[in-house]
Design an enzyme around this catalytic site. Structure first.
Site, PDB file in Angstrom:
ATOM      1  N   GLU A  49       0.822  -1.207   0.000  1.00  0.00           N
ATOM      2  CA  GLU A  49       0.000   0.000   0.000  1.00  0.00           C
ATOM      3  C   GLU A  49       0.862   1.266   0.000  1.00  0.00           C
ATOM      4  O   GLU A  49       0.591   2.210  -0.745  1.00  0.00           O
ATOM      5  CB  GLU A  49      -0.936   0.031   1.217  1.00  0.00           C
ATOM      6  CG  GLU A  49      -1.927  -1.120   1.276  1.00  0.00           C
ATOM      7  CD  GLU A  49      -1.421  -2.323   2.064  1.00  0.00           C
ATOM      8  OE1 GLU A  49      -2.279  -3.107   2.496  1.00  0.00           O
ATOM      9  OE2 GLU A  49      -0.189  -2.481   2.231  1.00  0.00           O
ATOM     10  N   CYS A  77      -2.362  -2.667   7.556  1.00  0.00           N
ATOM     11  CA  CYS A  77      -1.866  -2.501   8.916  1.00  0.00           C
ATOM     12  C   CYS A  77      -2.043  -1.029   9.315  1.00  0.00           C
ATOM     13  O   CYS A  77      -2.375  -0.194   8.479  1.00  0.00           O
ATOM     14  CB  CYS A  77      -0.388  -2.910   8.984  1.00  0.00           C
ATOM     15  SG  CYS A  77       0.727  -1.750   8.170  1.00  0.00           S
TER      16      CYS A  77
END
Length: 151
Positions: A49, A77
């Site tokens: 990401e 996360c």
């Protein structure tokens, strides 16, 4: 999401990192496709990401990714969710959960994206379990490969 899965699989095959991929799209145009390169770069911040946000931002010449969607093979996360928030991405689609990868031995903080959204009052729309079965297959593939390393 399929592009994220395919890129993650190629990263697993190369031994670059865990079974994680991300794609950023704006108005139907793919701006970035990336996979995890934590092992390749010896850098714990090189999650799919974060790498996709960096690549998309460079492509459009702005840190502001308003109007974009991100597809992540696994629930981001806290580091990645924060980056998604700061980039002003509108919608997050993810497949498997933090708990799914934690069960494989990954060192995950068990703070769900929905909790981060609520606590931080983030406007991000979250679509969980998107193509869950295909993302779960990716985790299974990683488990079976000789390149699988938990970090």
């Amino acid at each position: 999401m399929q592009r994220a899965i395919d890129d993650a699989r190629s990263g697993v095959d190369a031994g670059d990192g865990g079974p994680f991929g991300a794609v950023i799209v704006k108005d139907g145009v793919v701006l970035a496709t990336c996979h995890n390169t934590v092992l390749l770069d010896n850098d714990p911040t090189q999650h799919a990401e974060v790498r996709a946000i960096s690549k998309a931002s460079r492509k459009i010449g702005s840190f502001d990714l308003s109007g974009c969607e991100i597809y992540s093979t696994t629930e981001p996360c806290p580091m990645c969710f924060s980056a998604i928030h700061w980039a002003r991405i509108n919608t997050l689609y993810y497949g498997t959960t933090i708990d799914d990868v934690r069960k494989l031995g990954f060192n995950e903080l068990t703070i769900p994206a929905a909790a981060m959204k609520d606590i931080g009052k983030s406007p991000i729309k979250i679509v969980p379990s998107f193509l869950f079965e295909k993302c779960a297959e990716l985790l299974g593939y990683w488990e079976r490969t000789s390149n699988s390393k938990v970090y």
